[in-house]
Write an enzyme that holds these catalytic residues in place. Structure first.
Site, short mmCIF file in Angstrom:
data_model
loop_
_atom_site.label_atom_id
_atom_site.label_comp_id
_atom_site.label_asym_id
_atom_site.label_seq_id
_atom_site.Cartn_x
_atom_site.Cartn_y
_atom_site.Cartn_z
N LYS A 18 38.61 12.87 -46.79
CA LYS A 18 38.08 13.30 -48.18
C LYS A 18 38.89 13.34 -48.70
CE LYS A 18 37.01 18.02 -47.85
NZ LYS A 18 38.20 18.99 -48.75
N THR A 19 39.81 14.46 -48.18
CA THR A 19 40.88 14.98 -48.93
C THR A 19 42.09 13.58 -49.30
OG1 THR A 19 41.08 16.47 -48.30
CG2 THR A 19 43.54 15.86 -49.63
N ASP B 23 35.66 19.01 -55.36
CA ASP B 23 35.88 19.65 -54.14
C ASP B 23 35.08 20.78 -53.24
OD1 ASP B 23 36.46 18.61 -51.01
OD2 ASP B 23 39.26 19.33 -51.24
N GLU B 24 34.35 20.67 -51.48
CA GLU B 24 34.07 21.02 -51.26
C GLU B 24 32.52 21.34 -51.87
OE1 GLU B 24 34.77 22.13 -48.12
OE2 GLU B 24 36.56 21.80 -48.09
N GLN C 12 29.28 21.86 -42.92
CA GLN C 12 30.44 22.71 -43.27
C GLN C 12 30.01 23.72 -43.79
OE1 GLN C 12 34.51 20.96 -42.41
NE2 GLN C 12 33.36 19.18 -42.77
N ARG D 90 37.59 21.98 -35.20
CA ARG D 90 39.06 21.66 -36.17
C ARG D 90 39.95 20.95 -34.60
NH1 ARG D 90 38.00 21.54 -40.19
NH2 ARG D 90 36.38 20.78 -39.64
#
Length: 776
Positions: free
Chosen positions: A33-34, A225-226, A256, A614
């Protein structure tokens, strides 16, 4: 520009190339996504959009810096500098400075941090002559912070009968007055606290239409973002700014969303399409990070949540090894398993320490992990917090314990002489220090002779100093007869340290108490372990020597190749080849404080999803059957989250059946003698009675496991107390690590070995207790 877009997959290209209109990108873990956000911003600039007209909001300064650097590589640093990019608080502080006069503030207003705010609230409570044990400053600050994040101003508070009644019922009827005084004092001082940066931005945009119009025209393209971590206040600002052009792009993953305790509202992302009916929905479902086994296991977990957006994360990566599940008897053994596995994996696969991460639910869990890693001489770094023995509350306890051993330790004395507060102020300490320097004696000796030295102290202060001396001396008397755990437990209670921390009911305050509990657990574990060391009694001096070695190893050597230790909340956005998720037990993970409602439990499950995703190559889930809590061993049961993963993705390193131990719940003596001839056997047997029934001496049933001899078998057979163990052997001990045998004495069960360990020096061990493994 085209070459950068060409590196994206088709699902990633679609949101990048949509220029106008609202859009939501549901980005699964590890889906890039980044990269999508970065290239979208660069593409907008390539299409002629002025960077001054682009607003990009992130949740960390680190994320903003990384994105800006990547954009600069594509479009050039000069253009990238003109972007409005940063955290919510940093961007809105910039707007407020430019428009401060509209709200009656100077443009150079001060921003109060948490300590400033708590200090001011403390002063207000004192001035209002309120009981600080009822109106606890940190609790009051937390309440005010919550009000502001939910846009409950002072006026709104007093107009809300439910809030007024709730505070009256909790015996805090004057909380609203404190809130009003606090806001007035901040305003008079030209200061805003952290929460004001959001609240005042909302006030500015809602009370000054011309300002709202100005920033709507400026920010024609907004990217967030987020988005799943935004709170109500942030959500309203974003909606207001994007209302005119509606070129808003939000990126996030409902799976998340793990910051509800900070006010994050998952409904912001769940309801985005209701707010913007014309919004286009894009899904980034290909995971580039993890193996197929980890991705599918994580999917099987998050599928258990009822509140979620539909998506199926998948990966083209190899299947990879199964997730390994390990059960330990205690948390100390859990730490030793993790450290041993890291050490072996490093050796076998030639990996660096930085390839490994240990994730836990609470900071207090780091202690057992740190102890085990130090014994193996594996360097590590604590992220988002100090090393366990460097935390303030732990150092406070250790300083008291240091004073018990050595009252001349002035650094320890100055730190704790007035903590908890006992009326010995800085001025008194200064006078004591001057006198100690003059007479060339320690401060403690001066205090012992306080009646013989003229320090111009009143009788009340002298009595307080005498009481402190008497307390330390009484601890010394107890220490002579008891082990380290007994005296440490006694000190934490008698000094009032635990009682002082219990006054703070905030999450931070509870964490400090948990840390002291964990320290006591560690001391208990240490004293139990010392029983196998010859001539050791588990004394306080032995423990402090052990800790001194620990803190020396904790010092930063400038080497970045370290195992990462952090809470799962801090791990969000990071990735590691090998990840250990430790403490997978009920009431720990999921937390006992987060199982009151389905919403809380689902947040805990999302947190586990974050932890598992992770891992790139290998994930470990570990749990202990028992943990020390305040020095008492309590039983634990495995987390429900382990059971929720499909078995096909798991490999149990310690099957439940292999070590089952029957523990009767009642005292069997109460049942009297049993007539064994009338017992019914569950399996058919031959008519002839077994041999053991006919013998006088009773024997246990054949299916009961016999205990193995305590001594470890040497290679080729034979106990390690026999003559096969010789001086010069290199051995491995599960607690002390690797060492060389430098001497042997005694015979049979009393045989001892003197071993020089690489970490910890020379120790003399009783071989009937030591579980040694011969390396060479």
């Amino acid at each position: 520009m085209q070459q950068h877009i060409g590196k994206l997959n088709e699902a990633q290209q679609q949101p990048v190339l949509q220029k106008e209109g609202p859009m939501i990108i549901i980005a699964g873990a590890g889906s890039g996504k980044t990269r999508v956000l970065t290239i979208r911003i660069a593409w907008l600039m390539h299409q002629g959009v002025d960077p001054f007209n682009i607003l990009a909001l992130t949740f960390t300064n680190k994320a903003a810096r990384e994105m800006k650097n990547r954009i600069a590589e594509i479009v050039g640093s000069n253009e990238a500098k003109n972007l409005w990019m940063g955290t919510f608080h940093s961007v809105f502080a910039r707007i407020l400075r430019a428009e401060a006069d509209k709200l009656g503030y100077p443009s150079n207003f001060t921003i109060y941090d948490t300590q400033d705010s708590v200090r001011l609230i403390t002063a207000i409570i004192k001035e209002m002559q309120l009981d600080k044990d009822v109106y606890k400053p940190k609790q009051v600050y937390g309440r005010i912070s919550s009000y502001k994040n939910n846009l409950i101003t002072v006026k709104a508070y007093f107009n809300n009968p439910e809030l007024l009644e709730a505070d009256a019922m909790s015996k805090k009827p004057r909380l609203g007055e404190i809130y009003a005084n606090y806001v007035e004092r901040c305003f008079k001082s030209g200061a805003m606290d952290f929460d004001d940066l959001l609240l005042k931005t909302n006030e500015l945009l809602n009370t000054h239409p011309e300002v709202l119009q100005k920033y709507q025209n400026r920010f024609k393209y907004i990217l967030v973002d987020e988005y799943q971590d935004t709170n109500h206040s942030q959500y309203l600002i974003v909606r207001a700014l994007s209302d005119r052009f509606q070129n808003i792009c939000v990126v996030g993953d409902d799976a998340q969303s793990i910051y509800a305790f900070r006010g994050a509202n998952i409904n912001n992302i769940l309801n985005f399409q209701k707010d913007y009916p014309d919004a286009k929905l894009y899904r980034l479902e290909q995971n580039y990070r993890s193996t197929k086994n980890i991705v599918e296991a994580a999917n099987s977990i998050i599928d258990k949540n009822k509140v979620k957006l539909d998506k199926v994360v998948w990966t083209a990566n190899d299947f990879g090894p199964k997730i390994k599940v390990h059960r330990s008897v205690t948390d100390a053994e859990e730490g030793r398993f993790v450290a041993a596995t890291i050490w072996e994996t490093k050796m076998n696969q030639q990996l660096n320490n930085g390839h490994f991460a240990i994730l836990y639910r609470t900071n207090a869990q780091s202690r057992a992990m740190e102890d085990a890693l130090r014994k193996r001489d594996i360097p590590y770094r604590i992220y988002g917090g100090l090393s366990f023995y460097q935390r303030k509350e732990i150092k406070d306890v250790l300083c008291y314990l240091r004073l018990v051993i050595n009252p001349k330790d002035e650094e320890a004395l100055v730190r704790v002489i007035n903590f908890p507060a006992r009326g010995i102020g800085d001025t008194t300490v200064e006078k004591l220090t001057i006198a100690a320097n003059h007479y060339k004696r320690s401060i403690f000796e001066v205090m012992e002779n306080i009646d013989k030295i003229d320090l111009k102290l009143n009788s009340g202060t002298k009595n307080k100093l005498k009481d402190f001396v008497t307390m330390i001396r009484s601890f010394q008397v107890i220490e002579e007869k008891h082990d380290a755990f007994y005296i440490a437990d006694h000190v934490t209670k008698k000094t009032g340290l635990v009682q002082e921390l219990k006054k703070d009911a905030t999450p931070e305050g509870i964490a400090r108490i948990e840390n002291i509990e964990e320290l006591l657990n560690g001391i208990k574990d240490f004293t139990e372990g010392q029983k196998e060391v010859a001539d050791a009694r588990g004394s306080l001096s032995e423990f402090l020597e052990d800790v001194a070695l620990a803190t020396d190893l904790d010092k930063d050597t400038g080497d970045d190749d370290r195992v990462a230790l952090m809470t799962i909340h801090l791990a969000k956005g990071l990735e590691f080849p090998h990840v250990f998720v430790v403490g997978m037990e009920e009431d720990l993970f999921p937390s006992a404080m987060s199982m009151n409602t389905r919403a809380e439990l689902e947040e805990e499950r999302r947190l586990f999803y974050v932890a598992l995703t992770r891992a790139e190559q290998q994930a470990y889930l570990t749990y202990a059957q028992s943990r020390y809590r305040w020095g008492k061993l309590t039983d634990s049961e495995p987390s429900r989250f382990i059971e929720e993963i499909d078995d096909q993705y798991l490999e149990y390193l310690t099957p439940e059946e292999s070590n089952y131990r029957f523990r009767p719940m009642l005292n069997t003596d109460i049942f009297g003698d049993v007539d064994k001839s009338k017992l019914r056997l569950s399996k058919p047997v031959s008519s002839a009675p077994p041999k053991w029934v006919t013998e006088n001496q009773p024997k246990p049933p054949a299916d009961i496991r016999r205990l193995k001899p305590v001594g470890t078998k040497a290679p080729g057979g034979g106990n390690l107390f026999d003559d096969k163990l010789t001086v010069g052997n290199i051995v491995m001990h599960e607690r002390f690590g690797k060492g060389e045998i430098t001497g042997l004495e005694g015979v049979g069960a009393d045989r001892k070995a003197e071993i020089k360990f690489e970490v910890g020096g020379i120790k003399k061990l009783l071989l009937r207790f030591a579980r040694l493994e011969i390396i060479q």
